[in-house]
Design a protein around this motif. Structure first.
Motif, PDB file in Angstrom:
ATOM      1  N   LEU A   1      55.226  28.725  28.985  1.00 55.88           N
ATOM      2  CA  LEU A   1      54.776  29.371  27.754  1.00 55.88           C
ATOM      3  C   LEU A   1      55.569  28.866  26.551  1.00 55.88           C
ATOM      4  CD1 LEU A   1      52.920  31.373  26.367  1.00 55.88           C
ATOM      5  CD2 LEU A   1      54.534  33.191  26.980  1.00 55.88           C
ATOM      6  N   LEU A   2      56.878  28.727  26.695  1.00 55.52           N
ATOM      7  CA  LEU A   2      57.703  28.244  25.593  1.00 55.52           C
ATOM      8  C   LEU A   2      57.410  26.781  25.253  1.00 55.52           C
ATOM      9  CD1 LEU A   2      61.058  29.993  26.496  1.00 55.52           C
ATOM     10  CD2 LEU A   2      59.615  30.487  24.512  1.00 55.52           C
ATOM     11  N   ALA A   3      56.899  26.030  26.231  1.00 55.90           N
ATOM     12  CA  ALA A   3      56.581  24.620  26.006  1.00 55.90           C
ATOM     13  C   ALA A   3      55.155  24.416  25.475  1.00 55.90           C
ATOM     14  CB  ALA A   3      56.766  23.831  27.300  1.00 55.90           C
ATOM     15  N   ALA A   4      54.369  25.478  25.448  1.00 55.05           N
ATOM     16  CA  ALA A   4      52.988  25.364  24.953  1.00 55.05           C
ATOM     17  C   ALA A   4      53.009  24.980  23.478  1.00 55.05           C
ATOM     18  CB  ALA A   4      52.252  26.688  25.162  1.00 55.05           C
ATOM     19  N   PRO A   5      51.992  24.258  23.022  1.00 51.20           N
ATOM     20  CA  PRO A   5      51.935  23.899  21.600  1.00 51.20           C
ATOM     21  C   PRO A   5      52.006  25.155  20.723  1.00 51.20           C
ATOM     22  CG  PRO A   5      50.239  22.741  22.833  1.00 51.20           C
ATOM     23  CD  PRO A   5      50.857  23.730  23.773  1.00 51.20           C
ATOM     24  N   THR A   6      52.754  25.056  19.640  1.00 53.87           N
ATOM     25  CA  THR A   6      52.955  26.166  18.720  1.00 53.87           C
ATOM     26  C   THR A   6      52.278  25.850  17.397  1.00 53.87           C
ATOM     27  OG1 THR A   6      55.074  26.635  19.766  1.00 53.87           O
ATOM     28  CG2 THR A   6      54.736  27.541  17.588  1.00 53.87           C
ATOM     29  N   VAL A   7      51.598  26.849  16.856  1.00 51.45           N
ATOM     30  CA  VAL A   7      50.904  26.686  15.583  1.00 51.45           C
ATOM     31  C   VAL A   7      51.427  27.737  14.614  1.00 51.45           C
ATOM     32  CG1 VAL A   7      48.650  26.699  14.442  1.00 51.45           C
ATOM     33  CG2 VAL A   7      48.831  25.882  16.787  1.00 51.45           C
ATOM     34  N   PRO A   8      51.846  27.332  13.408  1.00 50.33           N
ATOM     35  CA  PRO A   8      52.233  28.342  12.423  1.00 50.33           C
ATOM     36  C   PRO A   8      51.035  29.255  12.140  1.00 50.33           C
ATOM     37  CG  PRO A   8      52.936  26.154  11.712  1.00 50.33           C
ATOM     38  CD  PRO A   8      52.029  25.968  12.902  1.00 50.33           C
ATOM     39  N   ALA A   9      51.267  30.558  12.163  1.00 49.36           N
ATOM     40  CA  ALA A   9      50.169  31.508  11.961  1.00 49.36           C
ATOM     41  C   ALA A   9      49.457  31.270  10.638  1.00 49.36           C
ATOM     42  CB  ALA A   9      50.700  32.936  12.053  1.00 49.36           C
ATOM     43  N   ARG A  10      50.189  30.856   9.602  1.00 50.14           N
ATOM     44  CA  ARG A  10      49.578  30.591   8.298  1.00 50.14           C
ATOM     45  C   ARG A  10      48.563  29.457   8.347  1.00 50.14           C
ATOM     46  NH1 ARG A  10      51.824  33.474   4.418  1.00 50.14           N
ATOM     47  NH2 ARG A  10      54.032  33.875   4.559  1.00 50.14           N
TER      48      ARG A  10
ATOM     49  N   TYR B   1      49.490  35.206  25.048  1.00 50.36           N
ATOM     50  CA  TYR B   1      49.917  34.604  23.790  1.00 50.36           C
ATOM     51  C   TYR B   1      51.341  35.032  23.470  1.00 50.36           C
ATOM     52  CZ  TYR B   1      48.325  39.169  22.176  1.00 50.36           C
ATOM     53  OH  TYR B   1      48.134  40.515  22.029  1.00 50.36           O
ATOM     54  N   LEU B   2      52.016  34.200  22.695  1.00 48.17           N
ATOM     55  CA  LEU B   2      53.409  34.431  22.335  1.00 48.17           C
ATOM     56  C   LEU B   2      53.573  34.254  20.836  1.00 48.17           C
ATOM     57  CD1 LEU B   2      56.401  34.827  23.212  1.00 48.17           C
ATOM     58  CD2 LEU B   2      56.543  32.327  23.378  1.00 48.17           C
ATOM     59  N   TRP B   3      54.114  35.287  20.183  1.00 52.10           N
ATOM     60  CA  TRP B   3      54.487  35.211  18.773  1.00 52.10           C
ATOM     61  C   TRP B   3      55.962  34.881  18.723  1.00 52.10           C
ATOM     62  CZ3 TRP B   3      51.265  36.014  14.552  1.00 52.10           C
ATOM     63  CH2 TRP B   3      49.974  36.458  14.856  1.00 52.10           C
ATOM     64  N   GLN B   4      56.326  33.891  17.906  1.00 50.60           N
ATOM     65  CA  GLN B   4      57.721  33.508  17.731  1.00 50.60           C
ATOM     66  C   GLN B   4      58.063  33.536  16.243  1.00 50.60           C
ATOM     67  OE1 GLN B   4      59.222  30.156  20.168  1.00 50.60           O
ATOM     68  NE2 GLN B   4      57.079  29.887  20.756  1.00 50.60           N
ATOM     69  N   ARG B   5      59.288  33.894  15.971  1.00 50.78           N
ATOM     70  CA  ARG B   5      59.779  33.880  14.590  1.00 50.78           C
ATOM     71  C   ARG B   5      61.130  33.180  14.607  1.00 50.78           C
ATOM     72  NH1 ARG B   5      57.948  36.199   9.894  1.00 50.78           N
ATOM     73  NH2 ARG B   5      59.558  36.462   8.330  1.00 50.78           N
ATOM     74  N   ASP B   6      61.274  32.183  13.760  1.00 51.08           N
ATOM     75  CA  ASP B   6      62.510  31.393  13.704  1.00 51.08           C
ATOM     76  C   ASP B   6      62.881  30.851  15.081  1.00 51.08           C
ATOM     77  OD1 ASP B   6      62.703  31.986  10.952  1.00 51.08           O
ATOM     78  OD2 ASP B   6      63.732  33.870  11.393  1.00 51.08           O
ATOM     79  N   GLY B   7      61.876  30.442  15.845  1.00 50.88           N
ATOM     80  CA  GLY B   7      62.104  29.849  17.155  1.00 50.88           C
ATOM     81  C   GLY B   7      62.401  30.832  18.280  1.00 50.88           C
ATOM     82  N   ARG B   8      62.348  32.128  18.001  1.00 52.89           N
ATOM     83  CA  ARG B   8      62.647  33.152  19.015  1.00 52.89           C
ATOM     84  C   ARG B   8      61.392  33.923  19.374  1.00 52.89           C
ATOM     85  NH1 ARG B   8      65.730  37.210  16.974  1.00 52.89           N
ATOM     86  NH2 ARG B   8      66.087  37.875  19.088  1.00 52.89           N
ATOM     87  N   PRO B   9      61.118  34.101  20.664  1.00 55.21           N
ATOM     88  CA  PRO B   9      59.985  34.951  21.051  1.00 55.21           C
ATOM     89  C   PRO B   9      60.205  36.378  20.554  1.00 55.21           C
ATOM     90  CG  PRO B   9      60.775  33.698  22.926  1.00 55.21           C
ATOM     91  CD  PRO B   9      61.789  33.526  21.827  1.00 55.21           C
ATOM     92  N   VAL B  10      59.188  36.937  19.890  1.00 57.11           N
ATOM     93  CA  VAL B  10      59.301  38.319  19.420  1.00 57.11           C
ATOM     94  C   VAL B  10      58.252  39.224  20.043  1.00 57.11           C
ATOM     95  CG1 VAL B  10      60.466  37.772  17.244  1.00 57.11           C
ATOM     96  CG2 VAL B  10      57.950  37.861  17.314  1.00 57.11           C
ATOM     97  N   TYR B  11      57.166  38.641  20.596  1.00 63.10           N
ATOM     98  CA  TYR B  11      56.118  39.474  21.181  1.00 63.10           C
ATOM     99  C   TYR B  11      55.281  38.635  22.131  1.00 63.10           C
ATOM    100  CZ  TYR B  11      52.335  42.935  21.402  1.00 63.10           C
ATOM    101  OH  TYR B  11      51.417  43.868  21.830  1.00 63.10           O
ATOM    102  N   VAL B  12      55.007  39.176  23.298  1.00 62.72           N
ATOM    103  CA  VAL B  12      54.100  38.540  24.243  1.00 62.72           C
ATOM    104  C   VAL B  12      52.985  39.535  24.551  1.00 62.72           C
ATOM    105  CG1 VAL B  12      55.400  39.222  26.322  1.00 62.72           C
ATOM    106  CG2 VAL B  12      53.912  37.227  26.396  1.00 62.72           C
ATOM    107  N   GLY B  13      51.772  39.031  24.589  1.00 64.79           N
ATOM    108  CA  GLY B  13      50.629  39.888  24.879  1.00 64.79           C
ATOM    109  C   GLY B  13      49.581  39.137  25.660  1.00 64.79           C
ATOM    110  N   MET B  14      48.548  39.873  26.062  1.00 67.25           N
ATOM    111  CA  MET B  14      47.454  39.255  26.806  1.00 67.25           C
ATOM    112  C   MET B  14      46.140  39.742  26.240  1.00 67.25           C
ATOM    113  SD  MET B  14      45.775  41.831  28.645  1.00 67.25           S
ATOM    114  CE  MET B  14      44.864  40.932  29.848  1.00 67.25           C
ATOM    115  N   SER B  15      45.081  39.008  26.545  1.00 63.71           N
ATOM    116  CA  SER B  15      43.780  39.400  26.050  1.00 63.71           C
ATOM    117  C   SER B  15      42.667  38.781  26.868  1.00 63.71           C
ATOM    118  CB  SER B  15      43.627  38.955  24.597  1.00 63.71           C
ATOM    119  OG  SER B  15      42.363  39.328  24.100  1.00 63.71           O
ATOM    120  N   ALA B  16      41.538  39.462  26.860  1.00 65.13           N
ATOM    121  CA  ALA B  16      40.328  38.894  27.453  1.00 65.13           C
ATOM    122  C   ALA B  16      39.777  37.795  26.555  1.00 65.13           C
ATOM    123  CB  ALA B  16      39.276  39.989  27.653  1.00 65.13           C
ATOM    124  N   SER B  17      40.096  37.872  25.255  1.00 65.02           N
ATOM    125  CA  SER B  17      39.691  36.853  24.286  1.00 65.02           C
ATOM    126  C   SER B  17      40.877  36.573  23.372  1.00 65.02           C
ATOM    127  CB  SER B  17      38.502  37.327  23.447  1.00 65.02           C
ATOM    128  OG  SER B  17      38.315  36.460  22.340  1.00 65.02           O
TER     129      SER B  17
END
Length: 149
Positions: A19-28, A42-58
């Protein structure tokens, strides 16, 4: 404003490494169409640190539609509720549930802006069940700050 924990030590298991090696896209810079309409984690990162992990059907519907919304109701996104707690010290239980408090337009804009300062990565999986199981394993191994709220 509350602060995120400074001790970032996710386990070096294969799933976190992937997951940490997956391509990262700036949310903006992320367009809705870039996210697959498929189940995943999905993984939200801020300043290179994971801050939230979640899952979804879509991934497209959840990571983009629910979390990057700008409305004053936070009921549809635990991530937005937790960022509200971080920024404004309003507990998530106040902004969720049937008698939820809505935030001001200015607070909603600040929450969205904070999220737009993050990076997003994701992994597609074959089914919603697989996404749910992967998210549970990831959370049990390392609980990012905004999943702790």
């Amino acid at each position: 404003m509350r602060e995120l924990h400074q001790d970032f030590h996710p386990p070096s298991t294969g799933e976190w490494t992937t997951l940490l090696a997956a391509p990262t896209v700036p949310a903006r810079e992320l367009g809705r169409a870039e996210l697959p309409d498929a189940p995943g984690v999905y993984l939200w990162q801020r300043d290179g640190r994971p801050v939230y992990v979640g899952m979804s059907a879509s991934l497209r519907g959840r990571a983009w539609g629910k979390h990057l919304g700008g409305g004053v109701s936070l009921a549809g996104s635990s991530l937005r509720r937790n960022v509200c707690w971080l920024l404004f010290s309003i507990p998530p239980n106040i902004t969720s549930g049937p008698a939820r408090q809505k935030v001001t337009a200015e607070q909603a804009a600040a929450i969205r802006d904070w999220l737009l300062g993050c990076d997003l990565s994701w992994l597609e999986v074959p089914s919603v069940t697989a996404a749910d199981e992967l998210e549970r394993r990831l959370r049990s191994e390392y609980l990012p700050d905004l999943n702790r709220v």
